[in-house]
Design a protein around this motif. Structure first.
Motif, short mmCIF file in Angstrom:
data_model
loop_
_atom_site.label_atom_id
_atom_site.label_comp_id
_atom_site.label_asym_id
_atom_site.label_seq_id
_atom_site.Cartn_x
_atom_site.Cartn_y
_atom_site.Cartn_z
N ILE A 109 0.64 -1.16 0.02
CA ILE A 109 0.03 0.13 0.08
C ILE A 109 0.89 1.21 -0.11
N GLU A 110 1.94 1.26 0.73
CA GLU A 110 2.88 2.36 0.91
C GLU A 110 3.59 2.67 -0.54
N ARG A 111 3.74 1.55 -1.20
CA ARG A 111 4.60 1.47 -2.36
C ARG A 111 3.32 2.03 -3.28
N CYS A 112 2.37 1.78 -3.38
CA CYS A 112 1.25 2.12 -4.31
C CYS A 112 1.08 3.87 -4.18
N PHE A 113 0.86 4.04 -2.84
CA PHE A 113 0.61 5.40 -2.61
C PHE A 113 1.72 6.47 -2.42
N ALA A 114 2.93 5.80 -2.84
CA ALA A 114 4.14 6.79 -2.77
C ALA A 114 4.03 7.94 -3.86
N SER A 115 3.11 7.28 -5.19
CA SER A 115 3.04 8.11 -6.34
C SER A 115 2.10 9.00 -5.86
N PRO A 116 1.97 10.47 -5.78
CA PRO A 116 1.09 11.22 -5.64
C PRO A 116 -0.14 11.34 -6.63
N LYS A 117 0.11 10.57 -7.60
CA LYS A 117 -1.36 10.45 -8.46
C LYS A 117 -2.25 9.29 -8.22
N VAL A 118 -1.78 8.46 -7.61
CA VAL A 118 -2.44 7.12 -7.26
C VAL A 118 -3.59 7.53 -6.09
N THR A 119 -4.65 7.22 -6.41
CA THR A 119 -5.91 7.75 -5.57
C THR A 119 -6.61 6.51 -4.85
N GLY A 120 -6.39 5.21 -5.29
CA GLY A 120 -6.97 4.26 -4.48
C GLY A 120 -6.53 2.92 -5.15
N ILE A 121 -6.60 1.76 -4.42
CA ILE A 121 -5.98 0.71 -4.67
C ILE A 121 -7.42 -0.45 -4.89
N LEU A 122 -7.40 -1.46 -5.56
CA LEU A 122 -8.59 -2.21 -5.91
C LEU A 122 -7.84 -3.81 -5.45
N ILE A 123 -8.60 -4.75 -5.02
CA ILE A 123 -8.56 -6.09 -4.98
C ILE A 123 -9.63 -6.83 -5.10
N ASP A 124 -9.67 -7.99 -5.39
CA ASP A 124 -10.62 -8.69 -5.91
C ASP A 124 -10.81 -10.24 -5.28
N PRO A 125 -10.85 -10.54 -3.99
CA PRO A 125 -10.77 -11.87 -3.20
C PRO A 125 -12.07 -12.43 -3.78
N LEU A 126 -12.00 -13.96 -3.90
CA LEU A 126 -13.24 -14.77 -3.88
C LEU A 126 -14.14 -14.39 -2.87
N VAL A 127 -15.53 -14.41 -3.20
CA VAL A 127 -16.60 -14.09 -2.35
C VAL A 127 -16.45 -15.18 -1.08
N THR A 128 -16.04 -16.27 -1.42
CA THR A 128 -15.92 -17.47 -0.64
C THR A 128 -14.89 -17.26 0.25
N ASN A 129 -13.79 -16.54 0.20
CA ASN A 129 -12.38 -16.48 0.95
C ASN A 129 -12.85 -15.33 1.93
N VAL A 130 -13.54 -15.82 2.91
CA VAL A 130 -13.98 -14.93 4.11
C VAL A 130 -12.66 -14.49 4.78
N LYS A 131 -11.81 -15.21 5.18
CA LYS A 131 -10.39 -14.59 5.93
C LYS A 131 -9.89 -13.67 5.02
N ALA A 132 -9.63 -13.61 3.70
CA ALA A 132 -8.98 -12.85 2.83
C ALA A 132 -9.89 -11.38 3.14
N ILE A 133 -11.17 -11.56 2.99
CA ILE A 133 -12.03 -10.23 2.96
C ILE A 133 -11.82 -9.62 4.27
N ARG A 134 -11.99 -10.35 5.28
CA ARG A 134 -11.70 -9.87 6.65
C ARG A 134 -10.43 -9.27 7.08
N PHE A 135 -9.42 -9.76 6.15
CA PHE A 135 -8.03 -9.28 6.24
C PHE A 135 -8.13 -7.69 5.58
N TYR A 136 -8.57 -7.68 4.41
CA TYR A 136 -8.34 -6.47 3.65
C TYR A 136 -9.29 -5.50 4.24
N GLU A 137 -10.67 -5.94 4.96
CA GLU A 137 -11.42 -4.87 5.54
C GLU A 137 -10.51 -4.43 6.95
N ARG A 138 -9.80 -5.16 7.69
CA ARG A 138 -9.14 -4.58 8.75
C ARG A 138 -7.82 -3.48 8.00
#
Length: 167
Positions: A109-138
């Motif tokens: 995240i820090e690497r992405c946002f080091a660019s002043p132009k970058v405004t956001g980051i997308l991710i696409d976990p499987l709907v069934t990957n509940v652990k990953a979704i909780r991780f990303y929400e945290r």
């Protein structure tokens, strides 16, 4: 304290990446993907970084950061400019649950946002990957929509730079 570092993935990493692709937790997180490692590790397009993640010098995982607006397969479809998308995984199951993924994602995240132009980051976990979704929400990612990518039913999440700055 363990040190997590990133370096550009190269064709010399082919064997470890192919090995990780056979690990059940990697398959469970992304069962339909064919990364075409033998070809992709030889390509260095301006819109992508493929990074091998190391823990104290040993291979730990893999991270890919792309510009989804410029990416040549248009996997993400129509998206705004100035975004990034991240794929991340830890190679061996024994390394899960130790905080390494959190540190990998924080650095990504820090690497992405080091660019002043970058405004956001997308991710696409499987709907069934509940652990990953909780991780990303945290980590501060917020749900955008459910979307099918090929045959994978995913939950698209986005982290706004303005939200990350407040952490």
């Amino acid at each position: 304290m363990n040190q997590i570092t990133f370096r550009t993935a190269t064709i010399e990493d082919l064997d470890i990446l192919l090995h990780w692709d056979q690990q059940q937790h990697v398959i469970d997180a992304d069962p339909d993907d064919d990364w075409d490692w033998a070809n992709e590790l030889r390509r260095y397009p301006a819109w992508r970084e493929q990074l091998l993640v190391e823990l104290d010098g040993r291979p730990l995982g893999f991270l890919q950061i792309i510009d989804p607006y410029l990416e040549d397969t248009h996997y993400w479809g129509d998206v705004d400019q100035n975004l990034r998308a991240i794929d991340i995984w830890i190679g061996e199951a024994d390394d899960l649950g130790k905080g390494y993924g959190t540190e990998m994602m924080r650095q990504a995240i820090e690497r992405c946002f080091a660019s002043p132009k970058v405004t956001g980051i997308l991710i696409d976990p499987l709907v069934t990957n509940v652990k990953a979704i909780r991780f990303y929400e945290r980590m501060g990612f917020e749900f955008v929509e459910h979307r099918d990518f090929d045959s994978s039913h995913c939950a698209v999440y986005k982290l706004q730079k303005s939200k990350w700055k407040t952490k």
